[in-house]
Design a protein around this motif. Structure first.
Motif, short mmCIF file in Angstrom:
data_model
loop_
_atom_site.label_atom_id
_atom_site.label_comp_id
_atom_site.label_asym_id
_atom_site.label_seq_id
_atom_site.Cartn_x
_atom_site.Cartn_y
_atom_site.Cartn_z
N ALA A 301 -18.81 -7.85 -21.16
CA ALA A 301 -18.25 -6.50 -21.27
C ALA A 301 -18.17 -5.84 -19.90
CB ALA A 301 -19.11 -5.66 -22.21
N LEU A 302 -19.22 -6.01 -19.10
CA LEU A 302 -19.22 -5.42 -17.75
C LEU A 302 -18.10 -6.00 -16.89
CD1 LEU A 302 -23.03 -5.21 -16.87
CD2 LEU A 302 -21.46 -3.31 -17.31
N SER A 303 -17.82 -7.29 -17.05
CA SER A 303 -16.77 -7.92 -16.24
C SER A 303 -15.41 -7.28 -16.51
CB SER A 303 -16.71 -9.43 -16.52
OG SER A 303 -16.21 -9.70 -17.82
N VAL A 304 -15.18 -6.91 -17.76
CA VAL A 304 -13.92 -6.24 -18.11
C VAL A 304 -13.87 -4.85 -17.51
CG1 VAL A 304 -12.53 -5.32 -20.01
CG2 VAL A 304 -13.63 -7.56 -20.25
N MET A 305 -14.97 -4.11 -17.63
CA MET A 305 -15.01 -2.74 -17.08
C MET A 305 -14.86 -2.75 -15.57
SD MET A 305 -17.81 -0.72 -19.44
CE MET A 305 -19.09 -1.99 -19.48
N ILE A 306 -15.53 -3.69 -14.91
CA ILE A 306 -15.43 -3.79 -13.45
C ILE A 306 -14.02 -4.16 -13.03
CG2 ILE A 306 -16.16 -5.17 -11.45
CD1 ILE A 306 -18.92 -5.41 -12.82
N GLN A 307 -13.42 -5.10 -13.76
CA GLN A 307 -12.05 -5.53 -13.44
C GLN A 307 -11.06 -4.38 -13.56
OE1 GLN A 307 -11.22 -8.31 -12.07
NE2 GLN A 307 -9.66 -9.48 -13.17
#
Length: 360
Positions: A301-307
């Protein structure tokens, strides 16, 4: 359901008291849901193929995924059905926690079902609008957690357990509703984002639920809760039945979902499983343990938000593609390698999460 019948005849035939034991019923719940998934899996896959209910693949995704187009989806309906059947048979239907969890699972499954149907109907990877999906998720979650708050009769049921500090818990008051909302909705969508490769989401979900089953049993047992120095929460032990049903259904589904997948769970499955993990965590008051055990879901989930944040702010991408599992695919990792390594990481994280119980 069965418990009521056996309780009635237990006085006349002593061996039936065996069904009063939570551990015994949890094993039967696991076996029941496992057999249900295994037996009805082929029929479900056949019916979905006949109805041309196939997966729609994102065109911007890895090229290796294009071959998966048309694979039957919405297999989560099989998972949810087996959970429901098993729980109704072996669960204590007088326990309000059981009904709360079932309400959340079925409601999120319905949201996912609508989302999947729209994707199939419009032959697009876009289903329900983001705002529409969040609205219905919020409505269901707020209904469930508000009920839990209003029905609580012990301050421990709405307090925040502080990691590593045995004697400290923070009464949340109405903050319980806010925290619980983010746990349930966040976990549900995190599992949904993780469900991008064959078997990637289902086995980590089973592992995390297995860890939560152990904690549920401990919080609902006066002896073990005292030994581990965690709050005793009467009635939460019955959640082990639902956890067992989820474990059995998940393993049964993995039989058909493992690489190369014969069926995908779709949003109907990933949203339901994620919401189950979230609401069970909220009831047993171990949010910080979920943060550890569900580390793969958190990072996805964090990877999507960071991206998204990076692209909007700088116009550059941090990862080759989000969620994170696609990043490793585009780096050249074969799909099975990504899947199994994420499984291994989850296994380790679940063990660490359980170890934290004794470290309080």
């Amino acid at each position: 359901m069965i418990l009521i019948i056996f309780d009635f005849f237990a006085e006349a035939f002593g061996p039936l008291r065996l069904f009063e034991y939570l551990s015994f019923r949890s094993i039967l719940a696991t076996i029941t849901s496992l057999l249900f998934s295994l037996l009805f899996g082929p029929l479900f896959i056949t019916k979905m193929k006949e109805g041309q209910q196939g997966q729609v693949i994102r065109e911007e995704g890895p090229e290796s995924h294009l071959s998966k187009k048309g694979t039957p989806t919405m297999g989560g309906a099989l998972i949810v059905s087996s959970i429901l059947v098993s729980t109704l048979i072996w669960g204590d239907l007088q326990n309000h926690y059981v009904w709360t969890v079932l309400f959340v699972i079925l409601s999120f499954a319905c949201i996912g079902w609508v989302d999947d149907r729209l994707k199939i109907k419009h032959k697009s990877s876009d289903g329900m609008s983001f705002h529409g999906k969040i609205f219905w998720q919020s409505l269901v979650t707020l209904t469930a957690v508000t009920y839990l708050y209003l029905s609580s009769n012990d301050i421990n049921q709405t307090s925040l357990i502080v990691p590593f500090l045995k004697e400290i818990s923070i009464p949340l008051g109405l903050g319980f509703i806010i925290l619980s909302y983010f746990v349930v909705v966040g976990t549900s969508n995190a599992v949904n984002l993780t469900d991008g490769l064959d078997g990637l989401a289902i086995l980590p979900s089973v592992m995390v639920i297995s860890g939560l089953a152990v904690i549920s049993y401990a919080t609902g047992n006066l002896f073990f809760s005292d030994y581990l120095n965690i709050p005793y929460l009467p009635g939460t032990g019955e959640l082990v039945i639902i956890c067992g049903a989820i474990i059995g259904s998940g393993i049964g589904f993995l039989w058909y979902n493992t690489y190369p997948a014969q069926v995908f769970m779709g949003d109907v499955g990933s949203l339901a499983l994620g919401s189950a993990i979230g609401i069970i965590t909220v009831i047993i008051r171990h949010e910080y343990v979920l943060l550890v055990m569900g580390g793969v879901f958190v990072v996805e989930a964090l990877s999507v938000m960071i991206q998204v944040a990076s692209f909007k702010l700088t116009g550059k991408r941090v990862f080759r593609m989000a969620p994170l599992h696609h990043h490793y695919e585009l780096k050249g990792w074969p799909e099975p390698r990504v899947i199994v390594r994420f499984w291994i990481i989850t296994f380790v994280l679940v063990l660490i999460g359980l170890a934290l119980l004794k470290l309080r």
